[in-house]
Design an enzyme around this catalytic site. Structure first.
Site, short mmCIF file in Angstrom:
data_model
loop_
_atom_site.label_atom_id
_atom_site.label_comp_id
_atom_site.label_asym_id
_atom_site.label_seq_id
_atom_site.Cartn_x
_atom_site.Cartn_y
_atom_site.Cartn_z
N ARG A 1 -94.85 30.52 23.49
CA ARG A 1 -96.10 29.74 23.54
C ARG A 1 -97.25 30.59 24.07
O ARG A 1 -98.38 30.45 23.66
CB ARG A 1 -95.88 28.52 24.44
CG ARG A 1 -97.11 27.66 24.65
CD ARG A 1 -96.74 26.32 25.26
NE ARG A 1 -96.69 26.35 26.71
CZ ARG A 1 -96.30 25.32 27.47
NH1 ARG A 1 -95.91 24.19 26.91
NH2 ARG A 1 -96.29 25.42 28.77
N LYS B 1 -92.11 17.88 25.74
CA LYS B 1 -92.66 16.55 26.03
C LYS B 1 -93.92 16.29 25.20
O LYS B 1 -94.09 15.21 24.66
CB LYS B 1 -93.03 16.42 27.52
CG LYS B 1 -91.85 16.60 28.47
CD LYS B 1 -92.23 16.30 29.90
CE LYS B 1 -93.22 17.28 30.52
NZ LYS B 1 -92.66 18.59 30.85
N ARG C 1 -93.35 12.96 38.86
CA ARG C 1 -92.72 14.25 39.12
C ARG C 1 -92.09 14.30 40.50
O ARG C 1 -91.51 15.32 40.87
CB ARG C 1 -93.78 15.35 39.04
CG ARG C 1 -93.82 16.06 37.70
CD ARG C 1 -94.99 17.02 37.78
NE ARG C 1 -94.87 18.17 36.93
CZ ARG C 1 -95.44 18.26 35.74
NH1 ARG C 1 -96.10 17.27 35.23
NH2 ARG C 1 -95.35 19.38 35.06
N ARG D 1 -93.50 26.88 38.64
CA ARG D 1 -93.37 25.57 37.98
C ARG D 1 -91.90 25.20 37.80
O ARG D 1 -91.49 24.05 37.96
CB ARG D 1 -94.11 25.57 36.64
CG ARG D 1 -95.60 25.35 36.83
CD ARG D 1 -96.40 25.86 35.66
NE ARG D 1 -96.15 25.17 34.42
CZ ARG D 1 -96.20 25.76 33.22
NH1 ARG D 1 -96.49 27.03 33.10
NH2 ARG D 1 -95.98 25.05 32.14
N ARG E 1 -102.54 29.47 28.43
CA ARG E 1 -102.54 28.66 29.65
C ARG E 1 -102.34 29.55 30.86
O ARG E 1 -101.36 30.28 30.94
CB ARG E 1 -101.41 27.61 29.57
CG ARG E 1 -101.87 26.32 28.95
CD ARG E 1 -100.76 25.32 28.89
NE ARG E 1 -100.15 25.03 30.19
CZ ARG E 1 -99.36 23.99 30.39
NH1 ARG E 1 -99.10 23.15 29.40
NH2 ARG E 1 -98.83 23.79 31.57
#
Ligand code: ADP
Length: 189
Positions: free
Chosen positions: A128, A14, A89, A145, A134
């Protein structure tokens, strides 16, 4: 004015596609994940409230998220168009967004869903993790998540599909091809 939502699970791309869309269409980009991260980084009262929730990988309660979003929209009364990323969401968020847009004489015109398998998402996020740091990309939090996505967020898709606003794009493959597929939807009259 065109308003669009870019939709997909964590790691669907995204952010990457949003960057291109902002350049191409001049959207104001509203990423609720980035907004929450800004608040936690700057230790604002909102940041203090959501930090632990976010770090666990759970969704922030709708009430808090919707209030933050409205405030952000009101800061941009002259926007040419908004691109929503990471919002809505939940179905309650989708309904709140429609209501707010209607009150302002506009609407959500397109919802672009990036379709990526769970195995691919996990592989991308593992990669990533070696580049970005993160806190919520760690295994246990990532699992949360992904569960939140498949448990709650995915129900937003039928909400938009029923109203013929949903376009699903294959999110696996060349970044340029995916960007072209999205542009084809947005350019459709
Ligand atoms: P992801 O990579 O999971 O798509 P984001 O950067 O969009 O991550 O969001 C990070 C975190 O911020 C989420 O796990 C959640 O805790 C919170 N968050 C972001 N957007 C929302 C939202 N619309 N509703 C509830 N929580 C949200």
């Amino acid at each position: 004015m065109i308003n669009a939502v870019i939709f997909g699970p964590p790691g669907a791309g995204k952010g990457t596609q949003s960057d291109r869309l902002i350049k191409k269409y001049g959207f104001i980009h509203i990423s609720t994940g980035d907004l929450f991260r800004w608040h936690t980084k700057n230790d604002t009262p909102l940041g203090k409230k959501v930090k632990e929730i976010m770090n666990s990988g759970a969704l922030v309660p709708d009430e808090i998220t919707i209030a933050m979003l409205k405030e952000e929209l009101q800061k941009n009364p002259h926007a040419k168009g908004f691109l929503f990323d990471g919002f809505p969401r939940t179905v309650a968020q989708a309904e709140a967004l429609d209501k707010f847009m209607k009150e302002n004489g506009t609407a959500i015109h397109h919802v672009i869903a990036l379709d990526v398998s769970e195995a691919e998402l996990r592989a991308r996020i593992a990669k990533r993790r070696t580049i970005e740091n993160r806190a919520d990309d760690e295994d246990e939090k990532l699992n949360k998540r992904i569960t939140e996505y498949f448990g709650k967020t995915i129900h937003v898709l039928p909400y938009y599909q029923k109203q013929n606003r949903l376009s699903t794009i294959n999110g696996v493959g060349e970044i340029d091809r995916i960007a072209n597929d999205i542009a084809a939807v947005l350019d459709k009259k």
